[in-house]
Design a protein around this motif. Structure first.
Motif, PDB file in Angstrom:
ATOM      1  N   ILE A 210      19.239 -52.072  -0.514  1.00  0.00           N
ATOM      2  CA  ILE A 210      18.191 -52.900   0.111  1.00  0.00           C
ATOM      3  C   ILE A 210      17.701 -53.963  -0.860  1.00  0.00           C
ATOM      4  O   ILE A 210      17.483 -55.131  -0.502  1.00  0.00           O
ATOM      5  CB  ILE A 210      17.027 -52.011   0.598  1.00  0.00           C
ATOM      6  CG1 ILE A 210      17.492 -51.128   1.766  1.00  0.00           C
ATOM      7  CG2 ILE A 210      15.837 -52.863   1.021  1.00  0.00           C
ATOM      8  CD1 ILE A 210      16.455 -50.097   2.191  1.00  0.00           C
ATOM      9  N   LEU A 211      17.533 -53.582  -2.136  1.00  0.00           N
ATOM     10  CA  LEU A 211      17.063 -54.516  -3.150  1.00  0.00           C
ATOM     11  C   LEU A 211      18.070 -55.661  -3.342  1.00  0.00           C
ATOM     12  O   LEU A 211      17.694 -56.831  -3.420  1.00  0.00           O
ATOM     13  CB  LEU A 211      16.834 -53.776  -4.466  1.00  0.00           C
ATOM     14  CG  LEU A 211      16.303 -54.620  -5.640  1.00  0.00           C
ATOM     15  CD1 LEU A 211      14.928 -55.199  -5.300  1.00  0.00           C
ATOM     16  CD2 LEU A 211      16.208 -53.768  -6.906  1.00  0.00           C
ATOM     17  N   VAL A 212      19.351 -55.297  -3.412  1.00  0.00           N
ATOM     18  CA  VAL A 212      20.402 -56.311  -3.588  1.00  0.00           C
ATOM     19  C   VAL A 212      20.444 -57.249  -2.383  1.00  0.00           C
ATOM     20  O   VAL A 212      20.516 -58.479  -2.527  1.00  0.00           O
ATOM     21  CB  VAL A 212      21.776 -55.636  -3.811  1.00  0.00           C
ATOM     22  CG1 VAL A 212      22.895 -56.677  -3.746  1.00  0.00           C
ATOM     23  CG2 VAL A 212      21.801 -54.913  -5.141  1.00  0.00           C
ATOM     24  N   ILE A 213      20.390 -56.636  -1.170  1.00  0.00           N
ATOM     25  CA  ILE A 213      20.395 -57.467   0.043  1.00  0.00           C
ATOM     26  C   ILE A 213      19.185 -58.397   0.072  1.00  0.00           C
ATOM     27  O   ILE A 213      19.293 -59.581   0.407  1.00  0.00           O
ATOM     28  CB  ILE A 213      20.433 -56.563   1.300  1.00  0.00           C
ATOM     29  CG1 ILE A 213      21.770 -55.825   1.386  1.00  0.00           C
ATOM     30  CG2 ILE A 213      20.200 -57.389   2.565  1.00  0.00           C
ATOM     31  CD1 ILE A 213      21.834 -54.798   2.502  1.00  0.00           C
ATOM     32  N   GLY A 214      18.016 -57.846  -0.289  1.00  0.00           N
ATOM     33  CA  GLY A 214      16.807 -58.665  -0.333  1.00  0.00           C
ATOM     34  C   GLY A 214      16.936 -59.808  -1.325  1.00  0.00           C
ATOM     35  O   GLY A 214      16.519 -60.942  -1.064  1.00  0.00           O
ATOM     36  N   LEU A 215      17.532 -59.494  -2.502  1.00  0.00           N
ATOM     37  CA  LEU A 215      17.714 -60.522  -3.520  1.00  0.00           C
ATOM     38  C   LEU A 215      18.668 -61.606  -3.028  1.00  0.00           C
ATOM     39  O   LEU A 215      18.425 -62.807  -3.225  1.00  0.00           O
ATOM     40  CB  LEU A 215      18.246 -59.879  -4.803  1.00  0.00           C
ATOM     41  CG  LEU A 215      18.441 -60.816  -6.008  1.00  0.00           C
ATOM     42  CD1 LEU A 215      17.123 -61.452  -6.410  1.00  0.00           C
ATOM     43  CD2 LEU A 215      19.029 -60.045  -7.189  1.00  0.00           C
ATOM     44  N   VAL A 216      19.765 -61.184  -2.381  1.00  0.00           N
ATOM     45  CA  VAL A 216      20.729 -62.153  -1.846  1.00  0.00           C
ATOM     46  C   VAL A 216      20.077 -63.031  -0.788  1.00  0.00           C
ATOM     47  O   VAL A 216      20.250 -64.267  -0.766  1.00  0.00           O
ATOM     48  CB  VAL A 216      21.964 -61.428  -1.275  1.00  0.00           C
ATOM     49  CG1 VAL A 216      22.849 -62.406  -0.503  1.00  0.00           C
ATOM     50  CG2 VAL A 216      22.752 -60.753  -2.378  1.00  0.00           C
ATOM     51  N   VAL A 217      19.307 -62.393   0.119  1.00  0.00           N
ATOM     52  CA  VAL A 217      18.609 -63.157   1.158  1.00  0.00           C
ATOM     53  C   VAL A 217      17.622 -64.147   0.544  1.00  0.00           C
ATOM     54  O   VAL A 217      17.525 -65.310   0.965  1.00  0.00           O
ATOM     55  CB  VAL A 217      17.881 -62.198   2.131  1.00  0.00           C
ATOM     56  CG1 VAL A 217      16.961 -62.989   3.073  1.00  0.00           C
ATOM     57  CG2 VAL A 217      18.895 -61.388   2.922  1.00  0.00           C
ATOM     58  N   PHE A 218      16.881 -63.700  -0.486  1.00  0.00           N
ATOM     59  CA  PHE A 218      15.930 -64.579  -1.159  1.00  0.00           C
ATOM     60  C   PHE A 218      16.638 -65.783  -1.776  1.00  0.00           C
ATOM     61  O   PHE A 218      16.169 -66.920  -1.670  1.00  0.00           O
ATOM     62  CB  PHE A 218      15.179 -63.790  -2.239  1.00  0.00           C
ATOM     63  CG  PHE A 218      14.313 -64.653  -3.109  1.00  0.00           C
ATOM     64  CD1 PHE A 218      13.071 -65.097  -2.666  1.00  0.00           C
ATOM     65  CD2 PHE A 218      14.740 -65.034  -4.382  1.00  0.00           C
ATOM     66  CE1 PHE A 218      12.277 -65.897  -3.465  1.00  0.00           C
ATOM     67  CE2 PHE A 218      13.954 -65.823  -5.176  1.00  0.00           C
ATOM     68  CZ  PHE A 218      12.719 -66.263  -4.730  1.00  0.00           C
ATOM     69  N   ILE A 219      17.779 -65.511  -2.443  1.00  0.00           N
ATOM     70  CA  ILE A 219      18.538 -66.601  -3.082  1.00  0.00           C
ATOM     71  C   ILE A 219      19.028 -67.592  -2.034  1.00  0.00           C
ATOM     72  O   ILE A 219      18.932 -68.815  -2.213  1.00  0.00           O
ATOM     73  CB  ILE A 219      19.714 -66.036  -3.900  1.00  0.00           C
ATOM     74  CG1 ILE A 219      19.183 -65.251  -5.109  1.00  0.00           C
ATOM     75  CG2 ILE A 219      20.652 -67.149  -4.351  1.00  0.00           C
ATOM     76  CD1 ILE A 219      20.258 -64.523  -5.900  1.00  0.00           C
TER      77      ILE A 219
END
Length: 277
Positions: free
Chosen positions: A25-34
């Motif tokens: 979830i953290l990685v997906i959130g980071l990717v979405v944020f980027i």
């Protein structure tokens, strides 16, 4: 014992699973944020590019208006002043001149010569307005000194100039651009600032030709200049921007730290942009 061990194993697997899900979830959130951030940056860059294009159009339009106004002024001077003078001289030198007595002929020739002299002076004045003879023959320092002396001679404001590093002249076309910019700035100060003095200085910094115009009246700062440059008013400032763009120069409007006077700084690169265009 076996049941307890199985329970611990299940708990560990659950914790590992939850940790893996959390990391995912953290990685997906980071990717979405980027991705969202990049889109935001892209939108900002497009907006900035549109603003720059609009500014470019404003400067080009100002330059075109400036050239058109100059052409119209010259055409008006030639049509309204030179045209009637030449037409009058033609009347004095008509075909009937040969049929007149000698005294009348001499008088007509004298009148025609006077009119032609006036026409020559008019054309000379128009030529001087396009390229001031002091600037052409003696350079920017002499032309600006002449400008400030004429202003001071009027008696309403004290104007002066001082060049510190002007051993070599600029290219003629660049000197004319700089002189027109100074003229426009000085005219704006005379019209709007209610100053008691104007002082112009020159030096060289980091391969740049630098001129500074100081005055103690009402003035503007850089944010005002940029705002007026983007508006439909302030044609004189747009003309300055257009000329600076041709010379690859920059201009800065600021108020002195003492808050007692305004300063306008013009920076022109010494390497010749006219040859690189």
């Amino acid at each position: 014992m076996f049941l307890l061990q199985a329970t611990k194993t299940t708990d560990s697997s659950l914790i590992l699973l939850l940790g893996t899900i959390g990391m995912l979830i953290l990685v997906i959130g980071l990717v979405v944020f980027i991705i969202l951030h990049q889109r935001k940056v892209s939108r900002y860059q497009l907006q900035l590019q549109r603003l720059e294009q609009e500014q470019q159009k404003v400067l080009i339009n100002a330059s075109v208006r400036l050239q058109e106004e100059e052409r119209q002024r010259i055409a008006a001077d030639l049509h309204d002043d030179a045209g009637p003078l030449l037409a009058t001289a033609r009347l004095y030198l008509s075909e009937n001149l040969v049929n007149q007595d000698k005294a009348t002929q001499l008088q007509s020739i004298f009148q025609a010569r006077q009119i032609l002299d006036d026409t020559i002076q008019l054309v000379r004045n128009i030529s001087h307005s396009l390229m001031p003879p002091t600037l052409k023959n003696f350079g920017l320092e002499s032309a600006i000194n002449d400008l400030t002396q004429k202003i001071s001679g009027a008696g309403s404001i004290n104007a002066s100039s001082r060049f510190h590093e002007y051993k070599e002249r600029l290219k003629p076309e660049k000197e004319l651009l700089v002189f027109r910019i100074i003229q426009e700035l000085v005219n704006n100060i005379l019209k709007h600032s209610n100053s008691s003095f104007i002082h112009i200085t020159q030096n060289r910094q980091n391969n740049h030709f630098v001129l500074r115009v100081h005055h103690d009246g009402r003035g503007i700062i850089q944010s005002d200049f940029e705002k007026l440059n983007k508006s439909n008013i302030g044609l004189g400032l747009k003309n300055i921007s257009s000329r600076l763009r041709v010379a690859h120069g920059k201009i800065y409007f600021e108020k002195d730290a003492s808050q007692t006077y305004y300063k306008v700084t013009i920076e022109i690169p010494l390497d010749d942009p006219f040859e690189s265009n």
